[in-house]
Design an enzyme around this catalytic site. Structure first.
Site, short mmCIF file in Angstrom:
data_model
loop_
_atom_site.label_atom_id
_atom_site.label_comp_id
_atom_site.label_asym_id
_atom_site.label_seq_id
_atom_site.Cartn_x
_atom_site.Cartn_y
_atom_site.Cartn_z
N ASP A 8 19.67 -97.06 -6.51
CA ASP A 8 19.63 -98.32 -5.96
C ASP A 8 21.17 -98.87 -6.06
O ASP A 8 21.78 -98.44 -6.91
CB ASP A 8 18.51 -99.13 -6.34
CG ASP A 8 18.63 -99.39 -7.95
OD1 ASP A 8 19.40 -99.01 -8.63
OD2 ASP A 8 17.60 -99.91 -8.44
N ASP B 151 22.22 -102.61 -8.07
CA ASP B 151 21.80 -103.72 -8.86
C ASP B 151 22.73 -104.85 -8.99
O ASP B 151 24.05 -104.50 -9.34
CB ASP B 151 21.35 -103.30 -10.40
CG ASP B 151 20.67 -101.66 -10.42
OD1 ASP B 151 19.21 -101.95 -10.06
OD2 ASP B 151 21.09 -100.82 -10.59
N ASP C 169 18.36 -104.44 -6.16
CA ASP C 169 17.64 -105.21 -7.10
C ASP C 169 18.70 -106.44 -7.30
O ASP C 169 19.95 -106.29 -7.59
CB ASP C 169 17.54 -104.51 -8.37
CG ASP C 169 16.22 -103.85 -8.40
OD1 ASP C 169 15.49 -103.84 -7.59
OD2 ASP C 169 15.97 -103.25 -9.74
P1 DGT Z 1 20.29 -95.36 -10.89
O1 DGT Z 1 19.94 -96.64 -10.04
O2 DGT Z 1 19.03 -94.60 -10.82
O3 DGT Z 1 21.22 -94.64 -10.35
O4 DGT Z 1 20.54 -95.70 -12.36
P2 DGT Z 1 20.47 -97.31 -12.87
O5 DGT Z 1 21.02 -96.85 -14.48
O6 DGT Z 1 20.98 -98.16 -12.35
O7 DGT Z 1 19.09 -97.52 -13.30
P3 DGT Z 1 18.22 -98.52 -12.75
O8 DGT Z 1 18.62 -99.25 -11.51
O9 DGT Z 1 16.47 -98.23 -12.76
O10 DGT Z 1 18.07 -99.88 -13.79
C1 DGT Z 1 19.37 -100.35 -14.16
C2 DGT Z 1 19.14 -100.89 -15.52
O11 DGT Z 1 18.58 -102.19 -15.62
C3 DGT Z 1 18.64 -99.94 -16.23
O12 DGT Z 1 19.29 -99.24 -17.28
C4 DGT Z 1 17.42 -100.70 -17.37
C5 DGT Z 1 17.60 -102.01 -16.62
N1 DGT Z 1 16.02 -102.43 -16.03
C6 DGT Z 1 15.65 -101.56 -15.11
N2 DGT Z 1 14.33 -102.35 -14.75
C7 DGT Z 1 14.05 -103.24 -15.79
C8 DGT Z 1 13.27 -104.27 -16.09
O13 DGT Z 1 12.09 -104.20 -15.43
N3 DGT Z 1 13.52 -105.07 -17.09
C9 DGT Z 1 14.55 -104.97 -17.75
N4 DGT Z 1 14.74 -106.10 -18.70
N5 DGT Z 1 15.60 -104.45 -17.51
C10 DGT Z 1 15.37 -103.18 -16.52
MG MG Z 2 20.36 -98.60 -10.52
#
Ligand code: DGT
Ligand code: MG
Length: 364
Positions: free
Chosen positions: A204, A206, A288
Site C-alpha cells: 500500500d 501510507d 492509508d
Molecule cells: P508494505 O506496505 O507491506 O510495503 O510495508 P509497510 O512497512 O509500509 O507496512 P504497513 O503499510 O502495513 O504499515 C506501515 C507502518 O505503520 C508499519 O510499520 C506499522 C504501522 N502501522 C500499521 N498499522 C498500524 C496501526 O493500526 N496502528 C499503528 N499505530 N501503527 C500501524
Molecule cells: Mg505500507
C-alpha cells in the site's frame, strides 16, 4: 601451500531497534523461509511463534554477508533451536522440508488467498474454511454477506495483490498533496511506511498529514476525503476515529482529543493520466492516510514508518529497558510519571537511550 580459511562468526545486539538493517539483504533465501514460517504461524493464531520467526529473520537481514554455516550463528540473539534447524536444512540441503511442506499445504494456501482479500482477517478466513469455502469463486457463489470493505476487496482482488511500485506511490502522493493543499493551505504531507524506508515496492502507500499550527488539523481528514471523493479518486474509504485507547497503543490520552478523525483506509482509483503507463485505464491501489496534530507528529512519524518488527522492538525496548510506554502518539516515562516531549524522531531515540537509526536502516 597452506590456506587459511577465515570463517566469520557474526554478532548483533538483540533488539532490532539497536541494529542498522538496510534493504541490502545478503540472506534473502533464509529470511524468506523464516518469514514464511512466521506468516504460517500468524495465520494459525500462533502469534508468539510468529514473532520468534520474525525476530530470527530480522537478525539475519542485518548480517553483512551470506551465512555459509550454522556455526557462524552461535553468538547471535533471537535464533532459537527451531529457526537454526531451518537455516541448517537450507544451508546443507538447499531447502527446508518444513518450509516446503508449509508452502504446499492446502490450509496455508487457502488462508493466504482468503486473507489476501482486503477486509478479511484470520478469524473470518478460518470461519469460511470451516464452512467449506476454499477459494474466491466459491466465496462469491456462496452468497455470504460481505461487509463493504470485503466487497471492495473481492472486487479489486487482483489489483490489490499486485505490488505498488515507487512511481505509482509518487503518483498517489501528487494527488494527496493536491487534496491537502486544496482543503487546508499550509498543511503538510509526508510519505511514511515502507516507501519512506526506501522500499521499491509495497502493499500500500501510507501518508501522514499534519499542520504546523496545533489544532488546525482538526476536521482535516473528512475534508481531504471529500475532496478525493469529489474528484473520483476513491473506490472505497473508511475513516476511523483515533484508536489511541485501543490495542497496544499505550496509555490513554485526554478525551478532549478523542473526536479527531485520525485514519482513513482507502482504495484509490489510479488513472492512466496519473500513473502514466500500463494497459488498463486505471488500477486500484491501497492507500492509508493518517492525520496527526503537530505535537504528536514525531511519534506518529516514527510509529508509522516501520518496519513492523522495528516498531514492535522499539516498544519492547521502551517497556523492558526504560520503563517507558511508546505509542504513535506519545512517550510516557513510568518512573517519572510524565510524558516526554519530542519534535523529531532523533529526540525520541535520545529519550530511549538509543542511537538514532534513519528510516533506510529500519528494515528489520
Ligand atoms: P508494505 O506496505 O507491506 O510495503 O510495508 P509497510 O512497512 O509500509 O507496512 P504497513 O503499510 O502495513 O504499515 C506501515 C507502518 O505503520 C508499519 O510499520 C506499522 C504501522 N502501522 C500499521 N498499522 C498500524 C496501526 O493500526 N496502528 C499503528 N499505530 N501503527 C500501524
Ligand atoms: Mg505500507
Amino acid at each position: 601451500q597452506l590456506q587459511v580459511l577465515e570463517v566469520v562468526v557474526f554478532s548483533a545486539p538483540s533488539y532490532a531497534c539497536q541494529r542498522r538493517t538496510t534493504l541490502d539483504n545478503h540472506n534473502a533465501i533464509l529470511t524468506d523461509a523464516l518469514s514464511l514460517l512466521a506468516e504460517n504461524a500468524e495465520l494459525s493464531g500462533e502469534d508468539g511463534r510468529g514473532v520468534a520467526f520474525r525476530r530470527a529473520a530480522g537478525v539475519l537481514k542485518g548480517l553483512p554477508e551470506p551465512v555459509t554455516a550454522v556455526t557462524q550463528l552461535v553468538g547471535l540473539p533471537c535464533l532459537g533451536g527451531h529457526s537454526l534447524r531451518v537455516v541448517k536444512d537450507i544451508l546443507e540441503n538447499g531447502a527446508s522440508c518444513e518450509v516446503e511442506d508449509t508452502k504446499q499445504s492446502e490450509r496455508f494456501k487457502v488462508l493466504k488467498v482468503l486473507t489476501g482479500i482486503f477486509g478479511v482477517g484470520v478469524k473470518t478466513a478460518e470461519r469460511w474454511i470451516q464452512e467449506g469455502i476454499r477459494g474466491l469463486q466459491q466465496l462469491q457463489d456462496s452468497g455470504r454477506t460481505l461487509n463493504r470493505a470485503q466487497q471492495a476487496g473481492l472486487q479489486h482482488y487482483e489489483d490489490l495483490n499486485q505490488h505498488v511500485t515507487r512511481s505509482e506511490a509518487d503518483a498517489v502522493a501528487a494527488v494527496v498533496e493536491e487534496a491537502v493543499a486544496s482543503v487546508l493551505p499550509g498543511a503538510r504531507m509526508t510519505l511514511i511506511g515502507g516507501f519512506r524506508r526506501g522500499k521499491l515496492t509495497g502493499h500500500d502507500v501510507d501518508f501522514l498529514i499534519t499542520h504546523p499550527e496545533e489544532g488546525r488539523e482538526v476536521g482535516l481528514m473528512p475534508k481531504v476525503v471529500s475532496w478525493l471523493e469529489s474528484q473520483g479518486f476513491l473506490l472505497y474509504q473508511k475513516t476511523t476515529k483515533n484508536s489511541y485507547l485501543e490495542g497496544e497503543d499505550g496509555p490513554a490520552r485526554p478525551s478532549s482529543n478523542m473526536d479527531r478523525f485520525e485514519r482513513c483506509f482507502s482504495i484509490f482509483k489510479l488513472t492512466e493520466e496519473v500513473n502514466g503507463e500500463g494497459l488498463k485505464p486505471w488500477r486500484a491501489v491501497r492507500v492509508d492516510l493518517v492525520v496527526s496534530p503537530i505535537s504528536q507528529f514525531a511519534f506518529a512519524l516514527l510509529g508509522w514508518t516501520g518496519s513492523k518488527l522495528f516498531e514492535r522492538e522499539l516498544r519492547r525496548w521502551a517497556g523492558h529497558k526504560k520503563a517507558m510506554s511508546l505509542s504513535s502518539h506519545a512517550l510516557y516515562d513510568n518512573t517519572q510519571r510524565r510524558y516526554l516531549r519530542a519534535s523529531s524522531e532523533e529526540e525520541i531515540f535520545a529519550h530511549l537511550g538509543l542511537e538514532y537509526i534513519p528510516p533506510s536502516e529500519r528494515n528489520a
